[in-house]
Design a protein around this motif. Structure first.
Motif, PDB file in Angstrom:
ATOM      1  N   ALA A 134       0.775  -1.164   0.075  1.00 38.97           N
ATOM      2  CA  ALA A 134      -0.044  -0.044  -0.116  1.00 38.97           C
ATOM      3  C   ALA A 134       0.730   1.305  -0.197  1.00 38.97           C
ATOM      4  N   VAL A 135       0.759   2.129  -1.017  1.00 43.27           N
ATOM      5  CA  VAL A 135       1.317   3.299  -1.082  1.00 43.27           C
ATOM      6  C   VAL A 135       0.544   4.521  -0.145  1.00 43.27           C
ATOM      7  N   GLY A 136      -0.586   3.957   0.130  1.00 46.79           N
ATOM      8  CA  GLY A 136      -1.422   5.001   0.888  1.00 46.79           C
ATOM      9  C   GLY A 136      -2.693   4.247   1.573  1.00 46.79           C
ATOM     10  N   LEU A 137      -3.616   4.974   2.118  1.00 47.41           N
ATOM     11  CA  LEU A 137      -5.160   4.639   2.322  1.00 47.41           C
ATOM     12  C   LEU A 137      -6.059   5.475   1.687  1.00 47.41           C
ATOM     13  N   PRO A 138      -7.044   4.928   1.299  1.00 48.75           N
ATOM     14  CA  PRO A 138      -7.436   3.460   1.404  1.00 48.75           C
ATOM     15  C   PRO A 138      -6.759   2.707   0.077  1.00 48.75           C
ATOM     16  N   MET A 139      -6.858   1.287   0.299  1.00 45.44           N
ATOM     17  CA  MET A 139      -6.288   0.625  -0.856  1.00 45.44           C
ATOM     18  C   MET A 139      -7.329  -0.575  -0.992  1.00 45.44           C
ATOM     19  N   THR A 140      -7.639  -0.930  -1.943  1.00 46.44           N
ATOM     20  CA  THR A 140      -8.656  -2.087  -2.400  1.00 46.44           C
ATOM     21  C   THR A 140      -8.035  -3.047  -3.399  1.00 46.44           C
ATOM     22  N   LEU A 141      -8.054  -4.402  -2.902  1.00 43.95           N
ATOM     23  CA  LEU A 141      -7.593  -5.364  -3.850  1.00 43.95           C
ATOM     24  C   LEU A 141      -9.090  -6.063  -4.020  1.00 43.95           C
ATOM     25  N   LEU A 142      -9.026  -6.426  -5.346  1.00 46.22           N
ATOM     26  CA  LEU A 142      -9.953  -7.450  -5.747  1.00 46.22           C
ATOM     27  C   LEU A 142      -9.463  -9.027  -5.724  1.00 46.22           C
ATOM     28  N   ILE A 143      -9.928  -9.859  -5.019  1.00 44.28           N
ATOM     29  CA  ILE A 143      -9.436 -11.122  -4.954  1.00 44.28           C
ATOM     30  C   ILE A 143     -10.220 -12.285  -5.601  1.00 44.28           C
ATOM     31  N   ASP A 144      -9.720 -13.168  -6.278  1.00 43.29           N
ATOM     32  CA  ASP A 144     -10.672 -14.243  -6.847  1.00 43.29           C
ATOM     33  C   ASP A 144     -10.924 -15.405  -5.751  1.00 43.29           C
ATOM     34  N   ARG A 145     -11.605 -16.265  -5.960  1.00 49.87           N
ATOM     35  CA  ARG A 145     -12.019 -17.426  -5.196  1.00 49.87           C
ATOM     36  C   ARG A 145     -10.670 -18.221  -4.828  1.00 49.87           C
ATOM     37  N   ASP A 146      -9.944 -18.203  -5.753  1.00 49.79           N
ATOM     38  CA  ASP A 146      -8.399 -18.825  -5.360  1.00 49.79           C
ATOM     39  C   ASP A 146      -7.458 -18.291  -4.374  1.00 49.79           C
ATOM     40  N   GLY A 147      -7.708 -16.911  -4.081  1.00 44.89           N
ATOM     41  CA  GLY A 147      -6.913 -16.089  -3.199  1.00 44.89           C
ATOM     42  C   GLY A 147      -5.795 -15.217  -4.045  1.00 44.89           C
ATOM     43  N   LYS A 148      -6.106 -15.153  -5.357  1.00 45.41           N
ATOM     44  CA  LYS A 148      -5.178 -14.431  -6.340  1.00 45.41           C
ATOM     45  C   LYS A 148      -5.802 -12.847  -6.609  1.00 45.41           C
ATOM     46  N   GLU A 149      -5.154 -12.108  -6.688  1.00 38.19           N
ATOM     47  CA  GLU A 149      -5.400 -10.722  -6.914  1.00 38.19           C
ATOM     48  C   GLU A 149      -5.671 -10.388  -8.310  1.00 38.19           C
ATOM     49  N   ILE A 150      -6.922 -10.061  -8.609  1.00 40.61           N
ATOM     50  CA  ILE A 150      -7.658  -9.652  -9.897  1.00 40.61           C
ATOM     51  C   ILE A 150      -7.117  -8.318 -10.374  1.00 40.61           C
ATOM     52  N   GLY A 151      -7.086  -7.418  -9.404  1.00 37.42           N
ATOM     53  CA  GLY A 151      -7.084  -5.968  -9.531  1.00 37.42           C
ATOM     54  C   GLY A 151      -7.030  -5.164  -8.310  1.00 37.42           C
ATOM     55  N   LEU A 153      -7.489  -1.069  -6.655  1.00 38.98           N
ATOM     56  CA  LEU A 153      -7.908   0.411  -6.786  1.00 38.98           C
ATOM     57  C   LEU A 153      -7.006   1.091  -5.376  1.00 38.98           C
ATOM     58  N   ILE A 154      -6.367   2.155  -5.752  1.00 41.21           N
ATOM     59  CA  ILE A 154      -5.739   2.983  -4.582  1.00 41.21           C
ATOM     60  C   ILE A 154      -6.434   4.282  -4.704  1.00 41.21           C
ATOM     61  N   GLY A 155      -6.746   4.637  -3.387  1.00 37.28           N
ATOM     62  CA  GLY A 155      -7.763   5.866  -3.167  1.00 37.28           C
ATOM     63  C   GLY A 155      -9.210   5.380  -2.837  1.00 37.28           C
ATOM     64  N   PRO A 156     -10.123   6.534  -2.519  1.00 35.86           N
ATOM     65  CA  PRO A 156     -11.438   6.133  -2.479  1.00 35.86           C
ATOM     66  C   PRO A 156     -12.190   5.847  -3.637  1.00 35.86           C
ATOM     67  N   ALA A 157     -13.279   5.200  -3.275  1.00 32.79           N
ATOM     68  CA  ALA A 157     -14.311   5.156  -4.650  1.00 32.79           C
ATOM     69  C   ALA A 157     -15.609   4.689  -3.824  1.00 32.79           C
TER      70      ALA A 157
END
Length: 179
Positions: A134-151, A153-157
């Motif tokens: 994380a280079v800052g907060l908030p940071m959000t990761l989308l993780i698939d069913r196998d525990g791998k990162e899909i993508g 987003l850094i910053g709010p949404a």
């Protein structure tokens, strides 16, 4: 190859390709292929140890945040509404607080703003933030069913905005549960 054959091949590929039609929302960086997520550990609101492996089999939206982070505080109600809308056996919003003040600070904040659908998860050491890059907060990761990162987003949404919900629904559908 004839024009008709090319169209038919294109249609077959389009229908067999496991990708959502919804474009990623602005600032959401999607990887070409899912990438491993480093192991992190944290605690739930009762002090029970947890890891991302506890969510295996679900698509997870991991939001790294803190009560002292103004943009985090602003987006938290949108994450709560997203969990209410999409949360269940296939999807979960995991809001992971980096508050050093501990779970009581997070509980108080949840009470102040009316968060009722998000579970309390906390890493008061903030190690997860650094492990995840994380280079800052908030940071959000989308993780698939196998525990791998899909993508990520850094910053709010606005997590409950129609385009975001459509994008996430598409990713959940494109990542079916394996039996």
């Amino acid at each position: 190859m004839s024009k008709l054959a090319m169209v038919l091949v294109g249609m077959l590929l389009a229908f067999s390709w496991p990708v959502s039609d919804a474009e990623p929302p602005q600032n959401f960086a999607v990887h070409e292929a899912p990438v491993p997520v480093p192991e992190i550990s944290f605690e739930d609101g009762n002090g029970k140890p947890k890891t991302l492996a506890d969510f295996h089999g679900k698509v997870v939206l991991l939001n790294v945040w803190a009560t002292w982070c103004a943009p985090c505080r602003k987006e938290m109600p949108t994450l709560d509404r997203l969990q209410a809308k999409l949360g269940g056996p296939d999807f979960e919003v995991v809001a992971l607080s980096m508050d050093r003040a501990g779970p009581d600070a997070v509980k108080m904040f949840y009470g102040e703003i009316g968060v009722t659908h998000l579970a309390l998860n906390i890493d008061s050491s903030a190690k997860a933030m650094f492990t995840l890059g994380a280079v800052g907060l908030p940071m959000t990761l989308l993780i698939d069913r196998d525990g791998k990162e899909i993508g990520r987003l850094i910053g709010p949404a606005e997590w409950d905005a129609p385009d975001m919900v459509d994008f996430l629904r598409g990713r959940i559908a494109a990542n079916p549960e394996r039996k």
